[in-house]
Write an enzyme that holds these catalytic residues in place. Structure first.
Site, mmCIF file in Angstrom:
data_model
loop_
_atom_site.group_PDB
_atom_site.id
_atom_site.type_symbol
_atom_site.label_atom_id
_atom_site.label_comp_id
_atom_site.label_asym_id
_atom_site.label_seq_id
_atom_site.Cartn_x
_atom_site.Cartn_y
_atom_site.Cartn_z
ATOM 1 N N THR A 1 1.004 -1.155 0.060
ATOM 2 C CA THR A 1 0.023 0.057 0.035
ATOM 3 C C THR A 1 0.856 1.240 -0.142
ATOM 4 O O THR A 1 0.547 2.176 -0.624
ATOM 5 C CB THR A 1 -0.915 -0.105 1.227
ATOM 6 O OG1 THR A 1 -2.029 -1.212 1.097
ATOM 7 C CG2 THR A 1 -1.754 1.313 1.327
ATOM 8 N N CYS A 2 1.880 1.370 0.722
ATOM 9 C CA CYS A 2 2.519 2.529 0.987
ATOM 10 C C CYS A 2 3.291 3.060 -0.320
ATOM 11 O O CYS A 2 3.013 4.049 -0.680
ATOM 12 C CB CYS A 2 3.512 2.457 2.139
ATOM 13 S SG CYS A 2 4.739 3.931 2.278
ATOM 14 N N CYS B 1 1.615 5.999 0.807
ATOM 15 C CA CYS B 1 2.054 7.127 1.248
ATOM 16 C C CYS B 1 3.151 7.852 0.162
ATOM 17 O O CYS B 1 3.240 8.908 -0.048
ATOM 18 C CB CYS B 1 3.207 6.671 2.224
ATOM 19 S SG CYS B 1 2.728 5.589 3.434
ATOM 20 N N LYS C 1 0.880 9.299 -2.935
ATOM 21 C CA LYS C 1 0.133 10.453 -2.117
ATOM 22 C C LYS C 1 1.016 11.760 -1.880
ATOM 23 O O LYS C 1 0.823 12.765 -2.244
ATOM 24 C CB LYS C 1 -0.358 10.042 -0.712
ATOM 25 C CG LYS C 1 -1.217 11.164 -0.008
ATOM 26 C CD LYS C 1 -1.356 10.720 1.304
ATOM 27 C CE LYS C 1 -0.070 10.458 2.054
ATOM 28 N NZ LYS C 1 -0.375 10.356 3.516
ATOM 29 N N TYR D 1 -7.502 11.664 8.198
ATOM 30 C CA TYR D 1 -6.260 12.219 7.497
ATOM 31 C C TYR D 1 -6.036 11.831 5.989
ATOM 32 O O TYR D 1 -5.766 12.722 5.293
ATOM 33 C CB TYR D 1 -4.883 11.874 8.369
ATOM 34 C CG TYR D 1 -4.460 10.460 7.907
ATOM 35 C CD1 TYR D 1 -3.468 9.986 7.125
ATOM 36 C CD2 TYR D 1 -4.808 9.375 8.937
ATOM 37 C CE1 TYR D 1 -3.004 8.771 6.725
ATOM 38 C CE2 TYR D 1 -4.306 8.240 8.637
ATOM 39 C CZ TYR D 1 -3.570 7.814 7.734
ATOM 40 O OH TYR D 1 -3.099 6.405 7.525
ATOM 41 N N ILE D 2 -6.671 10.785 5.764
ATOM 42 C CA ILE D 2 -6.475 10.232 4.163
ATOM 43 C C ILE D 2 -7.497 11.371 3.346
ATOM 44 O O ILE D 2 -7.253 11.978 2.402
ATOM 45 C CB ILE D 2 -6.757 8.935 4.026
ATOM 46 C CG1 ILE D 2 -5.759 8.006 4.569
ATOM 47 C CG2 ILE D 2 -7.175 8.675 2.455
ATOM 48 C CD1 ILE D 2 -6.176 6.565 4.438
ATOM 49 N N GLU E 1 -6.292 15.081 3.419
ATOM 50 C CA GLU E 1 -4.920 15.215 2.562
ATOM 51 C C GLU E 1 -5.493 15.278 1.041
ATOM 52 O O GLU E 1 -5.146 16.231 0.207
ATOM 53 C CB GLU E 1 -4.111 13.781 2.480
ATOM 54 C CG GLU E 1 -3.311 13.921 4.039
ATOM 55 C CD GLU E 1 -2.562 12.768 4.167
ATOM 56 O OE1 GLU E 1 -1.610 12.839 5.006
ATOM 57 O OE2 GLU E 1 -2.942 11.773 3.656
ATOM 58 N N ARG F 1 -19.535 13.521 8.459
ATOM 59 C CA ARG F 1 -20.558 13.330 9.598
ATOM 60 C C ARG F 1 -20.264 13.959 10.553
ATOM 61 O O ARG F 1 -21.515 14.429 11.518
ATOM 62 C CB ARG F 1 -21.237 11.871 9.430
ATOM 63 C CG ARG F 1 -19.955 10.920 10.275
ATOM 64 C CD ARG F 1 -20.424 9.573 10.099
ATOM 65 N NE ARG F 1 -19.716 8.828 10.695
ATOM 66 C CZ ARG F 1 -19.973 7.217 11.013
ATOM 67 N NH1 ARG F 1 -20.808 6.708 10.477
ATOM 68 N NH2 ARG F 1 -18.843 6.651 11.543
ATOM 69 N N ARG G 1 -10.640 13.936 13.857
ATOM 70 C CA ARG G 1 -11.174 13.514 14.714
ATOM 71 C C ARG G 1 -9.952 12.542 15.409
ATOM 72 O O ARG G 1 -9.357 11.720 14.517
ATOM 73 C CB ARG G 1 -12.358 12.657 14.936
ATOM 74 C CG ARG G 1 -12.725 12.036 16.309
ATOM 75 C CD ARG G 1 -13.998 11.582 16.168
ATOM 76 N NE ARG G 1 -14.117 10.351 15.238
ATOM 77 C CZ ARG G 1 -13.878 9.157 15.699
ATOM 78 N NH1 ARG G 1 -13.611 8.953 16.982
ATOM 79 N NH2 ARG G 1 -13.940 8.201 14.952
ATOM 80 N N HIS H 1 17.977 30.695 14.197
ATOM 81 C CA HIS H 1 17.403 32.173 13.610
ATOM 82 C C HIS H 1 17.897 32.524 12.401
ATOM 83 O O HIS H 1 19.019 32.366 12.124
ATOM 84 C CB HIS H 1 17.557 33.259 14.769
ATOM 85 C CG HIS H 1 16.640 34.363 14.277
ATOM 86 N ND1 HIS H 1 15.513 34.613 14.190
ATOM 87 C CD2 HIS H 1 17.293 35.697 13.765
ATOM 88 C CE1 HIS H 1 15.240 35.776 14.028
ATOM 89 N NE2 HIS H 1 16.228 36.424 13.575
ATOM 90 N N GLU I 1 12.272 27.754 15.362
ATOM 91 C CA GLU I 1 12.795 28.357 16.573
ATOM 92 C C GLU I 1 11.806 28.692 17.800
ATOM 93 O O GLU I 1 12.021 28.744 18.797
ATOM 94 C CB GLU I 1 13.570 29.530 16.381
ATOM 95 C CG GLU I 1 12.882 30.960 15.707
ATOM 96 C CD GLU I 1 13.726 31.898 15.571
ATOM 97 O OE1 GLU I 1 14.156 32.696 16.476
ATOM 98 O OE2 GLU I 1 13.774 32.607 14.186
#
Length: 452
Positions: free
Chosen positions: A42-43, A48, A51, A178-179, A182, A199, A205, A435, A440
């Site tokens: 899958t990844c 991943c 995507k 997240y999917i 994204e 929903r 969540r 910086h 920072e």
């Protein structure tokens, strides 16, 4: 009893490949591996990696606009999906080849077909061949879940979106995780009129509330139409498109509808229960800390166990399994304080407890900052970075670090080292700032925003 293999792995994803490579290459085991789709899992093939490449592609339009503000004389004519997709397929082919070479070089024999479990020491290939193994490892991952409703056969999932023939003009993403979030950002960045139905009352969540609110506000400001409290009840073909009827009675037409409403372990039809393997309510393989199932000769790693569904976790589980069973080093993966990133726009990096989780465990101090980053401020954007440290009031240990910003995934990896080591707020304070940089701000948060 003599077996054909010391180990037979079902599944050629990140966890299975790592286990096979280490068992064969490092520990000298005779290993076979079967994968029914494409090596890499899958990844690499439909998760991943493609995507993230789509995330990169979707960001260049905004970068080009910013470049003009920085004095570059250029013209952006739009996004060419066909051109990008050809490059994407070429890269996935390269990565699959690399995975195959890794296995070949380690001495692993591969079978490009489906395998199922017959008994504690036997697997059956799709062509009818039966193979025996002293140990069997299940590493078949997960698959997208689509609920059944009228017209559900018309939707696509994250598996199919990488193979679109053309870029849609108007798209609906259903889901709030997240999917879903994204891909809503990806399509929006590519110029698609993008809508997201969820929903619940807010997307993402399970993550820190303040962070998810910040991300949702930013997504909407940049063109994603987020509709919370809304789901689909019916989907109908409407010419070349789809007519969606929602729970609130509204209707809208879309060129594609993608469901990203969770994933489930990919164990259906694998024969595990018949072989005596204990299964969970979601179809997950129940394992102990050493990835061993209720059948001593059968193990499982990765998303199929429904522990933490992240590629680096699957890799560590696979490696620990191989070291334990074939290397004489009894060890487990570590599932505590795992950093992760959500590649929305803006990006979200997180490690440890959310404010809500930490407050439920005891008294805390919360340190936050929000500001317009230098790079996009100069270009006239209104984007705002948000950072948060959640600190135990008693021990001063940093319980959680959350970053919503460009390249947050890169920053959270290094912050994760400190949090994993048990760094205190004072350890952060003693660290000299780099910086000028966004990061920072993590070491210059002097006064708590609130105490609970």
């Amino acid at each position: 009893m003599t077996f054909d293999y010391d180990l037979f792995v079902i599944g050629g994803g990140s966890g299975g490949v790592r286990a096979a490579r280490v068992a064969a290459g490092d520990h000298g085991a005779k290993v076979g591996l079967a994968e029914e789709f494409r090596m890499g899992g899958t990844c690499v093939i439909r998760g991943c990696v493609p995507k993230k490449l789509m995330v990169f592609a979707s960001e260049y339009g905004g970068m080009a606009e910013d470049a003009q503000a920085y004095g570059w004389d250029l013209e952006v004519k739009g996004f060419d999906w066909t051109r990008f997709h050809a490059g994407l397929e070429k890269e996935l082919d390269r990565l699959e080849g690399a995975y195959r070479n890794t296995l070949r070089n380690a001495g692993v024999q591969t079978f490009d077909q489906r395998a199922t479990v017959v008994d504690p020491h036997t697997v059956a290939l799709a062509d009818g061949t039966r193979i025996t193994a002293k140990h069997i490892l299940i590493a078949v991952g997960g698959r997208p879940f689509v609920p059944e409703f009228e017209g559900s056969e018309h939707v696509i999932t994250s598996n199919e979106i990488f193979h679109m023939k053309a870029l849609p003009k108007k798209a609906l993403i259903v889901g709030g995780g997240y999917i879903a979030s994204e891909f809503a950002c990806i399509l929006n960045g590519m110029g698609v009129d993008t809508h997201q139905y969820y929903r619940g009352n807010q997307i993402l969540r399970g993550f820190d509330d303040e962070c998810r609110n910040h991300i949702a506000t930013h997504m909407q400001a940049h063109g994603v139409h987020i509709h919370t409290g809304r789901d689909i009840v019916r989907l109908e073909k409407d010419g070349e498109g789809l007519l969606a009827t929602a729970t609130d009675g509204s209707t809208d037409r879309f060129d594609i509808v993608m469901y990203a409403t969770g994933r489930v372990p990919n164990t259906e039809g694998l024969g595990l229960a018949d072989a005596g393997v204990k299964m969970g309510l979601k179809g997950e393989v129940v394992v102990d800390d050493y990835s061993q199932t209720s059948v001593p000769s059968i193990f499982a790693v990765g998303d199929v166990t429904d522990r933490i569904a992240l590629t680096p976790i699957a890799i560590r589980e696979g490696h620990a399994f191989a070291d334990t069973v074939f290397g004489g080093q009894k060890r487990t993966a570590d599932w505590e304080l795992v950093p992760s990133a959500v590649f929305t726009q803006p990006e979200f990096g997180t490690v440890g407890l959310s404010e809500e989780e930490a407050a439920a465990k005891g008294a805390i101090e919360v340190y936050t900052t929000a500001f317009r980053p230098m790079q996009t401020l100069f270009a006239g954007r209104q984007d705002r970075v948000f950072m948060k440290l959640v600190v135990s009031a008693q021990t001063r240990v940093v319980l959680g670090c959350h970053i919503v910003a460009p390249h947050a995934g890169e920053m959270i990896q290094l912050a994760g080292v400190a949090v994993k080591m048990g760094a205190t707020k004072e350890d952060f304070d003693r660290t000299v700032a780099v910086h000028p940089s966004m990061s920072e701000e993590l070491v210059t948060l002097r006064k708590p925003t609130r105490k609970t």
